[in-house]
Design a protein around this motif. Structure first.
Motif, short mmCIF file in Angstrom:
data_model
loop_
_atom_site.label_atom_id
_atom_site.label_comp_id
_atom_site.label_asym_id
_atom_site.label_seq_id
_atom_site.Cartn_x
_atom_site.Cartn_y
_atom_site.Cartn_z
N LEU A 198 29.28 -48.84 -25.52
CA LEU A 198 30.22 -49.95 -25.32
C LEU A 198 30.00 -50.56 -23.94
O LEU A 198 29.87 -49.84 -22.95
N LEU A 199 30.01 -51.89 -23.89
CA LEU A 199 30.02 -52.62 -22.62
C LEU A 199 31.37 -53.31 -22.50
O LEU A 199 31.76 -54.07 -23.39
N ASP A 200 32.10 -53.04 -21.40
CA ASP A 200 33.39 -53.68 -21.16
C ASP A 200 33.26 -54.57 -19.92
O ASP A 200 33.12 -54.07 -18.80
N VAL A 201 33.26 -55.88 -20.13
CA VAL A 201 33.08 -56.82 -19.01
C VAL A 201 34.44 -57.22 -18.45
O VAL A 201 35.39 -57.45 -19.20
N GLY A 202 34.53 -57.28 -17.12
CA GLY A 202 35.82 -57.51 -16.49
C GLY A 202 36.75 -56.34 -16.77
O GLY A 202 37.87 -56.52 -17.24
N CYS A 203 36.30 -55.14 -16.46
CA CYS A 203 36.93 -53.91 -16.96
C CYS A 203 38.18 -53.49 -16.19
O CYS A 203 38.83 -52.52 -16.57
N GLY A 204 38.53 -54.20 -15.11
CA GLY A 204 39.71 -53.80 -14.36
C GLY A 204 39.57 -52.41 -13.79
O GLY A 204 38.53 -52.04 -13.23
N TYR A 253 29.12 -59.34 -14.26
CA TYR A 253 28.69 -59.04 -15.62
C TYR A 253 27.32 -59.64 -15.92
O TYR A 253 26.55 -59.12 -16.74
N ARG A 254 26.99 -60.75 -15.24
CA ARG A 254 25.71 -61.41 -15.48
C ARG A 254 24.53 -60.60 -14.97
O ARG A 254 23.37 -60.92 -15.27
N ASP A 255 24.80 -59.55 -14.21
CA ASP A 255 23.73 -58.72 -13.67
C ASP A 255 23.53 -57.43 -14.46
O ASP A 255 22.73 -56.57 -14.06
N VAL A 256 24.24 -57.28 -15.56
CA VAL A 256 24.03 -56.10 -16.42
C VAL A 256 22.66 -56.22 -17.08
O VAL A 256 22.40 -57.18 -17.80
N SER A 257 21.80 -55.25 -16.83
CA SER A 257 20.43 -55.31 -17.36
C SER A 257 20.28 -54.61 -18.70
O SER A 257 19.36 -54.92 -19.47
N GLU A 258 21.15 -53.65 -19.00
CA GLU A 258 21.05 -52.93 -20.26
C GLU A 258 21.35 -53.85 -21.44
O GLU A 258 22.01 -54.88 -21.29
N SER A 259 20.88 -53.46 -22.61
CA SER A 259 21.12 -54.25 -23.82
C SER A 259 21.27 -53.33 -25.02
O SER A 259 21.34 -52.10 -24.87
N ASP A 260 21.29 -53.91 -26.20
CA ASP A 260 21.43 -53.17 -27.46
C ASP A 260 22.71 -52.34 -27.51
O ASP A 260 22.75 -51.24 -28.08
N PHE A 282 29.05 -66.65 -23.81
CA PHE A 282 28.95 -66.01 -25.12
C PHE A 282 27.49 -65.79 -25.52
O PHE A 282 27.18 -64.84 -26.24
N GLN A 283 26.60 -66.64 -25.05
CA GLN A 283 25.18 -66.40 -25.29
C GLN A 283 24.74 -65.11 -24.63
O GLN A 283 23.99 -64.31 -25.21
N PHE A 284 25.21 -64.88 -23.39
CA PHE A 284 24.84 -63.65 -22.68
C PHE A 284 25.39 -62.43 -23.41
O PHE A 284 24.66 -61.44 -23.62
N LEU A 285 26.66 -62.47 -23.81
CA LEU A 285 27.24 -61.32 -24.50
C LEU A 285 26.55 -61.08 -25.84
O LEU A 285 26.34 -59.93 -26.25
N HIS A 286 26.19 -62.16 -26.52
CA HIS A 286 25.46 -62.04 -27.79
C HIS A 286 24.12 -61.33 -27.56
O HIS A 286 23.71 -60.48 -28.37
N SER A 287 23.47 -61.64 -26.44
CA SER A 287 22.16 -61.04 -26.15
C SER A 287 22.26 -59.55 -25.83
O SER A 287 21.26 -58.83 -25.90
N LYS A 288 23.44 -59.08 -25.46
CA LYS A 288 23.62 -57.68 -25.10
C LYS A 288 23.90 -56.78 -26.30
O LYS A 288 23.91 -55.56 -26.18
N GLY A 340 26.06 -67.96 -32.02
CA GLY A 340 25.52 -67.02 -33.00
C GLY A 340 26.48 -65.99 -33.54
O GLY A 340 26.10 -65.17 -34.39
N PHE A 341 27.73 -65.97 -33.07
CA PHE A 341 28.69 -64.98 -33.58
C PHE A 341 29.30 -65.46 -34.89
O PHE A 341 29.63 -66.63 -35.06
N GLU A 342 29.46 -64.53 -35.82
CA GLU A 342 30.28 -64.78 -36.99
C GLU A 342 31.70 -64.34 -36.65
O GLU A 342 31.93 -63.16 -36.33
N VAL A 343 32.64 -65.26 -36.67
CA VAL A 343 34.03 -64.93 -36.32
C VAL A 343 34.67 -64.23 -37.50
O VAL A 343 34.77 -64.79 -38.60
N ARG A 344 35.12 -63.00 -37.26
CA ARG A 344 35.65 -62.17 -38.33
C ARG A 344 37.17 -62.11 -38.37
O ARG A 344 37.77 -61.92 -39.42
#
Length: 424
Positions: A198-204, A253-260, A282-288, A340-344
């Protein structure tokens, strides 16, 4: 004959309000039997109100100690703000009366006095510090709001150290129970499973990270632009023995290098992104995310998409969230779909945030002396106005809170999604 301040007040606001005014010139105005009162302690209080009629003038005088509110607690002035937002409207005096009112007030009272040091400059002045939502300005804005002190937030937020909308499972639920329910709701919407990432961006202060690791067996990374938050979260993670699976970084958050990642949670960050930056965000989060991975975006929204996203010159922009932007949930879902997200699933938790802010205001009121000692009286007053005003805003549907669940669908359209999800 020169009018008194009380007479000017009556001329502009009438005497039917459940509000009275007392002034340094010895005069009174408004409704003498009202439960609430505004006291103008000196000439500077009048200058604040004359040069910035409405909320900003009142706030300036109040923070500086030149104007006092009576009949309400400074930690929770909900009832006064409810009155202010409902009935406090300037009556348009007859044109022939304006010269006498102006003369009675005096020319020097139309000169802007020194502003409170806590007030952020207007947008055009802030532009000298860099473009809005540049990395530097984002970091500065986050530090301004979140780096009051960890001790102050502990007093206001309680044991969960969670500064986002809770989800109340019942009328009797405590704030702590509601925050745990919110995190559990997010975890279930993300369909977290043991061993996932799990990646939590702006995690407080790391509440989502800890909950997901402890209760759902995932490995979690949280990132925040507040050093105070990262330090507190890191210590808490180590205390709980979760540091082999949980990490909170002081990082953009833009400096997070990990993905998948299997899932991404964004809880209370989108308000700081800027609407024009939604596509890149949202493009960045989609890529992660891996194909099939889910994003849960949780943020404050407006009840429509027509209102400008940035409120210039208001209390929130100048004293609480500099550069903060809000828009309707339709803009957010559109931006997610376009990237690219499908809104569920989409859910509004507006009433829950009214309760959450009310609970925080109650804690501020309960721990008022300690909060003042820690942060200073001006900051404590700002938070009293902010929390009570926010609770009122959510209750009146002036602002909302939406969770939007999106999924990164594989290229062949296959999505690992149940016919009827369990979180509904």
């Amino acid at each position: 004959m020169k009018m008194t301040i009380g007479e000017v007040f009556d001329e502009l606001f009438g005497t039917q309000l459940p509000l009275r005014v007392t002034a340094y010139d010895g005069s009174t105005g408004g409704n003498p039997d009202a439960p609430y009162a505004i006291e103008l302690r000196n000439e500077r209080a009048l200058r604040y109100m004359v040069t910035a009629p409405g909320e900003l003038g009142l706030v300036r005088g109040y923070i500086m100690g030149d104007l006092e509110l009576h009949g309400v607690s400074p930690g929770n002035p909900y009832d006064f703000l409810n009155l202010f937002m409902t009935d406090f409207q300037v009556k348009r005096p007859q044109v022939t009366r304006l010269p006498k009112i102006a003369k009675s007030l005096g020319i020097k009272n139309f000169q802007v006095p020194p502003l409170p040091e806590q007030e952020q400059p207007p947008q055009w002045r802030r532009g000298l510090e860099g473009l809005r939502h540049s990395r530097k300005r984002d970091a500065d804005a986050i530090r301004y709001h979140y780096d009051v002190s960890n001790e102050f937030y502990e007093l206001v937020l309680g044991d969960s150290m969670t500064y986002t909308c809770a989800c109340y499972p019942s009328d009797e639920a405590t704030l702590e129970e509601a925050q745990a329910t919110k995190y559990d709701l997010v975890c279930r919407k993300l369909d977290l499973q043991p061993g996932q990432r799990l990646l939590d961006v702006g995690c407080g202060w790391g509440g989502m990270v800890r909950h997901a690791v402890e209760h759902y067996g995932v490995k979690a990374l949280g990132v925040t632009l507040s050093r105070n938050q990262a330090t507190w979260a890191d210590q808490k993670i180590k205390e709980l023995g979760l540091d082999d699976r949980a990490e909170v970084r002081y990082q953009d958050y833009r400096d997070v290098s990990e993905s998948d990642f299997d899932a991404v949670s964004s809880i209370g960050l989108t308000e700081h992104i800027g609407v024009k930056n939604y596509p890149a965000y949202f493009q960045f989060l989609h890529s992660k995310l891996r194909p099939g991975g889910r994003l849960l975006n949780h943020c404050i929204t407006r009840p429509d998409t027509r209102t400008p996203s940035l409120t210039r010159g208001g209390f929130i922009n100048r004293y609480v969230f500099p550069d903060g932007e809000l828009t309707g949930v339709g803009v957010i879902t559109s931006a997610m779909q376009d990237e690219g997200f499908e809104v569920r699933h989409v859910e509004d938790l507006r009433e829950h945030y009214a309760r959450t802010c009310a609970a925080w205001a109650h804690r501020l009121e309960e721990h008022w002396d300690e909060c003042v000692q820690d942060a200073g009286l001006p900051i404590a007053k700002i938070w009293g106005l902010y929390l009570a005003g926010s609770s009122l805003g959510f209750a009146r549907n002036n602002i909302q809170l939406h969770q939007v669940l999106g999924q990164k669908v594989a290229a062949d359209g296959v999505a690992d999604y149940p016919l009827r999800p369990s979180y509904v």
